[in-house]
Design a protein around this motif. Structure first.
Motif: not given
Length: 124
Positions: A5-8, A31-33, A50-51
Motif C-alpha cells: 500500500l502506497v500513500v502520497d 491512495c492519494s490521502n 509505504v507512506t
C-alpha cells in the motif's frame, strides 16, 4: 513478490513510487490521502505500507497509527521530504517508536527505494 500500500498526496510522487515498486514485481495499491489508505487497511492485508508523512487533512502519522491498530505486524516505510537540515538519525529515532522500519527521503531515487523495500520485506 509483495502486496504494498502506497500513500502520497502528490500524484506525481504516487505514480513514481508505484511504478518503481511494480517494476520490482510487487502488487501496488495507491491512495492519494490518509482516509482512503485507512479504508484500504481496514479491508485488505498488505505486506508493506509505504507512506508520505506530510499530507493535508490527515497525515502519515494517522495512517501509521491506524496501521498499528488494524494490522499490528505490518511493516512500514516512510517517504519524507523533511528538511535535510534535520538529521536523519533524529527523525528515524522518532519514527522507530511508531514501528517504522525505514525512511526514504524525497526526491525518491529508484534504486534506493527498491533496496529499502527489499531489505524490509526480507526482514532487515
Amino acid at each position: 513478490m509483495a502486496d504494498i500500500l502506497v500513500v502520497d498526496d502528490d500524484p506525481v510522487s504516487l505514480t513514481i513510487v508505484t511504478k518503481i515498486l511494480e517494476k520490482e514485481g510487487n502488487t501496488v495499491t495507491g491512495c492519494s490521502n490518509a482516509r482512503a489508505a485507512i479504508e484500504a487497511l481496514t479491508f485488505h492485508e498488505f505486506d508493506l505500507l509505504v507512506t508520505d508523512l506530510i499530507m493535508p487533512d490527515h497525515d502519515g502519522f494517522e495512517v501509521i497509527q491506524a496501521a498499528r491498530n488494524l494490522r499490528s505486524g505490518l511493516r512500514i516505510i516512510v517517504l519524507s521530504g523533511i528538511d535535510e537540515r534535520v538529521p536523519p538519525e533524529l527523525t528515524m529515532q522518532a519514527l522507530t517508536k511508531l514501528g517504522v522500519a525505514r525512511m526514504v527521503r524525497k526526491p525518491i531515487k529508484p534504486a534506493v527505494l527498491a533496496s529499502e523495500v527489499l531489505a524490509v520485506l526480507i526482514g532487515g
